[in-house]
Design an enzyme around this catalytic site. Sequence first.
Site: not given
Length: 276
Positions: A67, A104
């Site tokens: 990420k 997220d």
Amino acid sequence: MPPRQRFAVFGHPINHSLSPRIHADFAGQFGIDLSYEAIDAAPEGFKDAVHAFFDEGLGANVTLPHKAAAFAMADIATATATRAGTANVLTRLGDGRLEAHNTDGDGMVRDITERHAQDLRGHTALLLGAGGAARGVAWHLLDAGVGTLTIVNRNPVAADDLADAIGDPARAHTRYWEDLHDIGSFDLIVNATSAGTLGGGLDLPVSIVGSRALCYDLSYGKSAAGFVGWARGAGARYAFDGLGMLIETAADAFERWHGKRPDTDPVYRELRAIYG
Ligand code: ATR
């Protein structure tokens, strides 16, 4: 017939990823014909693999451990990805540039407040961890109205860095991991450590669990089982894993790529039946 649009998820390992199934289910809701593959890329080969994919591909999800690398390699980034410093969505824009985004935090808050119907306003919140996953959700917890956010990380420097980046000392502050046993109790405890994924356990005192506490693990399945089981045993009122978050984050990516909002509930019910 036009060529099928290509999408993918990058991770390492990636063989158990639910993302191909989730995106296929979403596509089925709209009769969209797409290809969505899981691509295993070791860290040293990640950048090249992404570039090769985006010769044709339109969008990719990114999961552990890529990420931060995904954010770093993008040409531009949304504000959400920039403040987190990590990305779980890469999109090829019309002008060819690669855009980084992070869904997220929105996915987690929507799972808690809409699917599980829990109001976070005024909660005293404890965030365990200060890595990429924690950075992806910290600001969203504050935006959702938690009263205070206490960040505790094994390595205190990372916790301080995150609190400094948030820059809201009246609400967001750090404590040492060793202080957990006399830190008091919380209404919300979010496990953003990778301990469960790495196979390690967390040694947490039950005293941190308040009488109406909601405990939430950002991972799901086996990775979340230790923390969720501990929370139930410690008397938490609610203990959730992050399966719903995963599906909500996928829905945000899907909408970004296809301009259509999928219904996440049938997919959640189907996968919950498998993941218990
Ligand atoms: P992720 O993208 O999953 O957040 P990361 O950026 O490597 O991965 O961060 C992992 C987080 O889990 C860190 O906060 C890490 O703590 P340290 O910064 O002290 O390493 C935390 N973590 C991992 N294993 C842990 C364990 N056994 N106990 C406590 N914290 C742990």
